[in-house]
Design an enzyme around this catalytic site. Structure first.
Site, short mmCIF file in Angstrom:
data_model
loop_
_atom_site.label_atom_id
_atom_site.label_comp_id
_atom_site.label_asym_id
_atom_site.label_seq_id
_atom_site.Cartn_x
_atom_site.Cartn_y
_atom_site.Cartn_z
N TYR A 11 40.64 71.61 71.77
CA TYR A 11 40.99 70.52 73.60
C TYR A 11 39.89 70.61 74.33
O TYR A 11 39.94 69.67 74.56
CB TYR A 11 42.84 71.53 73.85
CG TYR A 11 42.62 70.53 75.18
CD1 TYR A 11 43.61 69.04 74.67
CD2 TYR A 11 42.29 70.30 76.57
CE1 TYR A 11 44.04 67.94 75.54
CE2 TYR A 11 43.01 69.29 76.88
CZ TYR A 11 43.71 68.23 76.91
OH TYR A 11 44.39 67.50 77.58
N HIS A 15 37.39 66.82 75.25
CA HIS A 15 37.24 66.66 76.73
C HIS A 15 36.28 66.93 77.07
O HIS A 15 35.17 66.14 78.35
CB HIS A 15 38.44 67.13 77.56
CG HIS A 15 39.58 66.56 77.59
ND1 HIS A 15 40.74 66.81 76.01
CD2 HIS A 15 40.43 65.62 77.83
CE1 HIS A 15 41.48 66.03 76.42
NE2 HIS A 15 41.32 65.24 77.40
N TYR A 34 41.31 62.91 88.70
CA TYR A 34 42.04 63.46 87.62
C TYR A 34 41.37 64.67 87.22
O TYR A 34 40.61 65.18 86.81
CB TYR A 34 41.61 62.61 86.16
CG TYR A 34 42.91 62.79 84.95
CD1 TYR A 34 43.87 62.93 84.94
CD2 TYR A 34 42.28 61.98 83.58
CE1 TYR A 34 43.98 62.66 83.64
CE2 TYR A 34 43.12 61.67 82.63
CZ TYR A 34 44.17 62.57 82.83
OH TYR A 34 44.68 62.66 81.74
N TRP A 69 41.14 57.68 71.54
CA TRP A 69 41.81 58.57 71.95
C TRP A 69 43.25 59.26 71.54
O TRP A 69 43.06 60.32 71.49
CB TRP A 69 41.64 58.36 73.21
CG TRP A 69 41.83 59.91 73.81
CD1 TRP A 69 42.48 60.00 74.72
CD2 TRP A 69 40.64 60.68 73.96
NE1 TRP A 69 42.68 61.71 75.33
CE2 TRP A 69 40.86 62.05 74.78
CE3 TRP A 69 39.09 60.62 73.35
CZ2 TRP A 69 39.99 63.46 75.18
CZ3 TRP A 69 38.05 61.33 73.49
CH2 TRP A 69 38.42 62.97 74.64
N TRP A 70 43.94 58.68 71.65
CA TRP A 70 45.24 59.17 70.89
C TRP A 70 45.44 59.51 69.24
O TRP A 70 45.65 60.57 69.15
CB TRP A 70 46.83 58.32 71.40
CG TRP A 70 47.21 57.99 72.94
CD1 TRP A 70 46.73 58.51 73.38
CD2 TRP A 70 47.70 56.98 73.42
NE1 TRP A 70 46.65 58.62 74.94
CE2 TRP A 70 48.16 57.45 74.91
CE3 TRP A 70 48.54 56.28 73.25
CZ2 TRP A 70 49.17 56.35 75.69
CZ3 TRP A 70 49.36 55.48 73.64
CH2 TRP A 70 49.66 55.55 75.01
#
Length: 97
Positions: A11, A15, A34, A69-70
């Site tokens: 993960y 990112h 964010y 992206w999902w």
């Protein structure tokens, strides 16, 4: 959001290599400041962000870059049938005066 067991480093890697077109899309949608945090004991992900007054965040689920992206993240997170990450709101409990 919920990260699958054993996927913390993957993960983080994904990112760290976030797509420039996704960054542009999020900025254009009015997303600022964010941050995503991980509870390592439960693998729960907690995100905070600020929205500009004229944001169009609600349009993101329909954007092709967001959908890709999902799809890219679906194998390491708990997701809905359309690969949107499972999300649930948290109740606000306190603000320091």
């Amino acid at each position: 959001m919920q990260l699958k067991q054993g996927m913390t480093e993957e993960y983080r890697r994904r990112h760290d290599e976030i797509w420039p077109e996704l960054v542009t899309l999020l900025h254009e949608a009015g997303i600022r400041d964010y941050h995503i945090f991980l509870d390592a004991e439960t693998n729960a992900l907690f995100a905070t962000l600020k929205l500009t007054p004229d944001n169009n965040r609600d349009s993101l689920p329909d954007h092709p870059v967001m959908r890709r992206w999902w799809d890219h993240m679906a194998d390491i997170m708990e997701v809905e049938p359309d690969n949107k990450p499972c999300e649930w709101p948290l109740a606000h409990m306190f603000t320091l005066p």
